[in-house]
Design an enzyme around this catalytic site. Structure first.
Site, PDB file in Angstrom:
ATOM      1  N   HIS A  97       0.843  -1.208   0.000  1.00 22.64           N
ATOM      2  CA  HIS A  97       0.000   0.000   0.000  1.00 22.64           C
ATOM      3  C   HIS A  97       0.878   1.258   0.000  1.00 22.64           C
ATOM      4  O   HIS A  97       0.609   2.213  -0.734  1.00 22.64           O
ATOM      5  CB  HIS A  97      -0.880   0.053   1.259  1.00 22.64           C
ATOM      6  CG  HIS A  97      -1.914  -1.022   1.385  1.00 22.64           C
ATOM      7  ND1 HIS A  97      -2.076  -1.765   2.534  1.00 22.64           N
ATOM      8  CD2 HIS A  97      -2.859  -1.466   0.515  1.00 22.64           C
ATOM      9  CE1 HIS A  97      -3.071  -2.615   2.373  1.00 22.64           C
ATOM     10  NE2 HIS A  97      -3.558  -2.470   1.144  1.00 22.64           N
ATOM     11  N   LYS A 110     -16.624  -7.848   6.972  1.00 18.71           N
ATOM     12  CA  LYS A 110     -15.709  -8.677   7.741  1.00 18.71           C
ATOM     13  C   LYS A 110     -15.338  -7.951   9.040  1.00 18.71           C
ATOM     14  O   LYS A 110     -15.299  -6.738   9.081  1.00 18.71           O
ATOM     15  CB  LYS A 110     -14.470  -8.975   6.901  1.00 18.71           C
ATOM     16  CG  LYS A 110     -14.059  -7.795   6.035  1.00 18.71           C
ATOM     17  CD  LYS A 110     -13.125  -8.181   4.927  1.00 18.71           C
ATOM     18  CE  LYS A 110     -12.881  -6.957   4.039  1.00 18.71           C
ATOM     19  NZ  LYS A 110     -12.005  -7.145   2.963  1.00 18.71           N
ATOM     20  N   ARG A 169      -1.704  -6.369  -8.288  1.00 14.14           N
ATOM     21  CA  ARG A 169      -0.517  -7.177  -8.006  1.00 14.14           C
ATOM     22  C   ARG A 169      -0.352  -8.271  -9.054  1.00 14.14           C
ATOM     23  O   ARG A 169       0.626  -8.346  -9.764  1.00 14.14           O
ATOM     24  CB  ARG A 169      -0.616  -7.794  -6.609  1.00 14.14           C
ATOM     25  CG  ARG A 169      -0.501  -6.783  -5.496  1.00 14.14           C
ATOM     26  CD  ARG A 169      -0.967  -7.329  -4.193  1.00 14.14           C
ATOM     27  NE  ARG A 169      -2.359  -7.741  -4.276  1.00 14.14           N
ATOM     28  CZ  ARG A 169      -3.110  -8.088  -3.233  1.00 14.14           C
ATOM     29  NH1 ARG A 169      -2.577  -8.105  -2.028  1.00 14.14           N
ATOM     30  NH2 ARG A 169      -4.374  -8.426  -3.392  1.00 14.14           N
ATOM     31  N   SER A 199      -2.807  -7.780   3.185  1.00 15.79           N
ATOM     32  CA  SER A 199      -3.118  -7.591   4.615  1.00 15.79           C
ATOM     33  C   SER A 199      -3.504  -8.934   5.237  1.00 15.79           C
ATOM     34  O   SER A 199      -3.127  -9.229   6.368  1.00 15.79           O
ATOM     35  CB  SER A 199      -4.276  -6.606   4.770  1.00 15.79           C
ATOM     36  OG  SER A 199      -3.923  -5.358   4.245  1.00 15.79           O
TER      37      SER A 199
HETATM   38  O1  PNS Z   1      -8.924  -3.162   0.401  1.00 15.97           O
HETATM   39  P1  PNS Z   1     -10.180  -3.699  -0.225  1.00 15.97           P
HETATM   40  O2  PNS Z   1     -10.964  -4.482   0.812  1.00 15.97           O
HETATM   41  O3  PNS Z   1      -9.909  -4.479  -1.489  1.00 15.97           O
HETATM   42  O4  PNS Z   1     -11.078  -2.418  -0.658  1.00 15.97           O
HETATM   43  C1  PNS Z   1     -12.369  -2.572  -1.206  1.00 15.97           C
HETATM   44  C2  PNS Z   1     -13.065  -1.201  -1.370  1.00 15.97           C
HETATM   45  C3  PNS Z   1     -13.050  -0.435  -0.055  1.00 15.97           C
HETATM   46  C4  PNS Z   1     -12.317  -0.396  -2.411  1.00 15.97           C
HETATM   47  C5  PNS Z   1     -14.525  -1.448  -1.849  1.00 15.97           C
HETATM   48  O5  PNS Z   1     -15.123  -2.392  -1.022  1.00 15.97           O
HETATM   49  C6  PNS Z   1     -15.378  -0.182  -1.860  1.00 15.97           C
HETATM   50  O6  PNS Z   1     -15.145   0.713  -2.631  1.00 15.97           O
HETATM   51  N1  PNS Z   1     -16.385  -0.122  -0.963  1.00 15.97           N
HETATM   52  C7  PNS Z   1     -17.266   1.023  -0.823  1.00 15.97           C
HETATM   53  C8  PNS Z   1     -18.699   0.689  -1.253  1.00 15.97           C
HETATM   54  C9  PNS Z   1     -18.864   0.832  -2.739  1.00 15.97           C
HETATM   55  O7  PNS Z   1     -18.726   1.888  -3.316  1.00 15.97           O
HETATM   56  N2  PNS Z   1     -19.138  -0.313  -3.397  1.00 15.97           N
HETATM   57  C10 PNS Z   1     -19.277  -0.393  -4.833  1.00 15.97           C
HETATM   58  C11 PNS Z   1     -17.894  -0.459  -5.463  1.00 15.97           C
HETATM   59  S1  PNS Z   1     -17.943  -1.328  -6.939  1.00 15.97           S
END
Ligand code: PNS
Length: 167
Positions: free
Chosen positions: A22, A46, A95, A133
């Site tokens: 990150h 989660k 990645r 993570s």
């Molecule tokens: O680190 P992660 O868990 O891969 O991040 C995922 C994240 C936070 C980018 C995604 O879950 C998100 O954007 N959540 C916010 C809700 C939202 O906008 N959902 C629709 C996105 S397609």
């Protein structure tokens, strides 16, 4: 047409915890954009190891000397949050090929929800391409070394969690 408006990117994620992968992407983003907002999702389904406040504190700590890196938590739709921050770009790290399918789905859904916001993918340095993570928490919980894969402050905070029997 160019304008004088500052170019703002958001880098969203769970960051539970922040890894050197990150950090690598945030530094690349900070070089590319006028401002990069690290946006930590609050309402993850989660159950996270670190609270959103702890995660915000940790990331702020790591980037305290980078004035164009901002750190906040958010909830709700990412595109709405990006709009509030006047961001025109969502940054995501890619990645391996295994990341691609989910990232493509998210990028296209976000484009449908917010057509003015572009998703930009960046590759981390090779030495972090296998770091996640989830793996950091697993290796740490099982007593394996994670030095060099997370910032020092993250290692310290993981040890604090261990002292509280949380990992
Ligand atoms: O680190 P992660 O868990 O891969 O991040 C995922 C994240 C936070 C980018 C995604 O879950 C998100 O954007 N959540 C916010 C809700 C939202 O906008 N959902 C629709 C996105 S397609």
């Amino acid at each position: 047409m160019s304008t004088n408006r500052e170019r703002v990117a958001v880098f969203p994620g769970s960051f539970d915890p922040l890894t050197n992968g990150h950090v690598d992407i945030i530094l690349r983003g900070a070089r590319l954009f006028d401002r990069i907002v690290v946006a930590i999702l609050r309402n993850a389904e989660k159950s996270p190891l670190f609270t959103p406040e702890e995660r915000v504190d940790t990331v702020r700590d790591v980037f305290q000397d980078n004035p164009n890196v901002e750190v906040e938590s958010f909830e709700g739709l990412l595109v709405d949050y990006a709009g509030q921050k006047q961001a025109s770009v969502i940054v995501r790290g890619l990645r391996a090929v295994s990341d691609f399918e989910f990232e493509l789905q998210m990028a296209l859904m976000n484009r449908r929800l917010g057509p003015a916001i572009e998703t930009v993918f960046m590759m981390p340095a090779e030495q972090y391409t296998y770091v996640s993570s989830r793996l950091i928490k697993e290796v740490f919980a099982l007593g394996g070394p994670i030095t060099g894969l997370v910032p020092e402050v993250v290692e310290v905070r993981l040890r604090e969690k261990r002292a509280q029997n949380r990992v």
